[in-house]
Design a protein around this motif. Structure first.
Motif, PDB file in Angstrom:
ATOM      1  N   MET A 110       0.829  -1.209   0.000  1.00 57.37           N
ATOM      2  CA  MET A 110       0.000   0.000   0.000  1.00 57.37           C
ATOM      3  C   MET A 110       0.863   1.257   0.000  1.00 57.37           C
ATOM      4  N   LYS A 111       1.980   1.233   0.706  1.00 61.90           N
ATOM      5  CA  LYS A 111       2.898   2.376   0.698  1.00 61.90           C
ATOM      6  C   LYS A 111       3.488   2.591  -0.699  1.00 61.90           C
ATOM      7  N   SER A 126       0.758   4.280  -2.624  1.00 64.42           N
ATOM      8  CA  SER A 126       0.557   5.623  -2.094  1.00 64.42           C
ATOM      9  C   SER A 126       1.648   6.579  -2.571  1.00 64.42           C
ATOM     10  N   ASN A 181      -4.347   6.171  -3.204  1.00 59.06           N
ATOM     11  CA  ASN A 181      -4.640   6.052  -1.780  1.00 59.06           C
ATOM     12  C   ASN A 181      -6.006   5.445  -1.501  1.00 59.06           C
ATOM     13  N   ASP A 182      -6.672   4.964  -2.535  1.00 57.45           N
ATOM     14  CA  ASP A 182      -7.997   4.354  -2.398  1.00 57.45           C
ATOM     15  C   ASP A 182      -7.853   2.858  -2.661  1.00 57.45           C
ATOM     16  N   PHE A 183      -8.039   2.044  -1.614  1.00 60.27           N
ATOM     17  CA  PHE A 183      -7.751   0.618  -1.702  1.00 60.27           C
ATOM     18  C   PHE A 183      -9.000  -0.225  -1.448  1.00 60.27           C
ATOM     19  N   GLU A 189      -2.096   7.698   7.532  1.00 63.01           N
ATOM     20  CA  GLU A 189      -1.891   7.605   6.087  1.00 63.01           C
ATOM     21  C   GLU A 189      -3.114   8.226   5.401  1.00 63.01           C
ATOM     22  N   TRP A 192      -5.200   7.241   3.422  1.00 63.43           N
ATOM     23  CA  TRP A 192      -5.797   6.084   2.762  1.00 63.43           C
ATOM     24  C   TRP A 192      -7.290   5.974   3.026  1.00 63.43           C
ATOM     25  N   ASN A 193      -8.001   5.533   2.007  1.00 63.97           N
ATOM     26  CA  ASN A 193      -9.379   5.078   2.146  1.00 63.97           C
ATOM     27  C   ASN A 193      -9.355   3.578   1.868  1.00 63.97           C
ATOM     28  N   VAL A 194      -9.636   2.775   2.884  1.00 63.87           N
ATOM     29  CA  VAL A 194      -9.457   1.324   2.784  1.00 63.87           C
ATOM     30  C   VAL A 194     -10.800   0.622   2.935  1.00 63.87           C
TER      31      VAL A 194
END
Length: 258
Positions: free
Chosen positions: A39-40, A43, A48-50, A92, A94-96
């Protein structure tokens, strides 16, 4: 906004020393799950959308993200007041989204189960939850947009055991899953896909690396983004030890973030 779908539901039988307790993508390299490292990587390229395809022991992945601050920050617990204070939050951007895609679903079946999250996008990324590399994801997306075909696979050099690609001027003419013998470039994951590939999937038993990729190649819809740099899957305990040593020695080529 480009999304990345990551397969994280398999059993990981070849590294059972660790997967008895956790799903393979949660095996740690340098104190962080290999899923975090992947994921990094994305990113660092602005993705950033996982969407994480969970399965075997998926609750471990859900608990990790539910308690992300606990894993990544210093914490003060005030037992008298029953309160918690998080220090130096390292969040982070991130949207997970964590999706239960079935304990026994195959790779194509898992992708099919999360189709609703990407079917209206112009493209999306798709990869395995157990491999790292210094792949230029930004360039692979630009390559995909430029050639106009339905699928792009990152073609990399083999460590053995993987599906070989017949490539002529970036066009994949044949996809062979795990053939006998060595040589040639192989499927390194880090796909860029157009949503139309979802029509090539059929049921939970669908194996992405078999009929869908073979059909895409036969139809001239599978292109290869050739990667000459570092790439390493974590299939065995030996692979894990190798990746761990690279990280601990400050020589991890996949660490493309600051």
């Amino acid at each position: 906004m480009v999304k990345a779908i990551i397969l994280a539901g398999g059993l990981g039988t070849r590294i059972s020393e660790e997967t008895d307790l956790k799903p393979k993508p949660m095996i740690e390299i340098g104190g962080k799950p290999i899923l975090w490292h992947i994921m990094k990587q994305y990113s660092a390229h602005g993705i950033n959308d996982f969407v994480i395809c969970c399965g075997y022991k998926g609750y471990v992945i859900k608990e990790y993200f539910a308690n992300y601050f606990l894993h990544m920050s210093d914490i003060t617990f005030n037992m008298r007041e029953n309160s918690m204070q998080v220090h130096n939050k390292r969040a982070e951007p991130w949207n997970v989204t964590l999706v239960d895609t079935g304990e026994r679903s195959m790779t194509g079946g898992r992708l099919r189960r999360v189709a609703d999250y990407v079917q209206h996008d112009d493209l999306f990324c798709f990869t395995y939850g157990d491999g790292v590399g210094d792949v230029d994801i930004t360039q692979s997306i630009a390559f995909h947009r430029a050639h106009g075909k339905l699928a792009t696979v990152t073609a990399t050099h083999p460590t053995g055991r993987f599906g070989v690609l017949d490539i002529d001027n970036h066009v994949v003419s044949q996809f062979q899953e795990k053939p006998k013998g060595e040589g040639g470039l192989i499927n390194g994951g880090f796909f860029v896909l157009s949503p139309e590939v979802l029509n090539y999937l059929d049921g939970d038993d669908c194996v992405w690396e078999q009929q869908p990729l073979s059909r895409l190649a036969t139809e001239g819809q599978l292109m290869a983004f050739e990667h000459d740099g570092f790439w390493q899957p974590m299939d065995t305990l030996r692979d894990k030890i190798h990746l761990e040593s690279l990280w601990n020695e400050g020589r991890a080529p996949w660490k493309v973030w600051d």
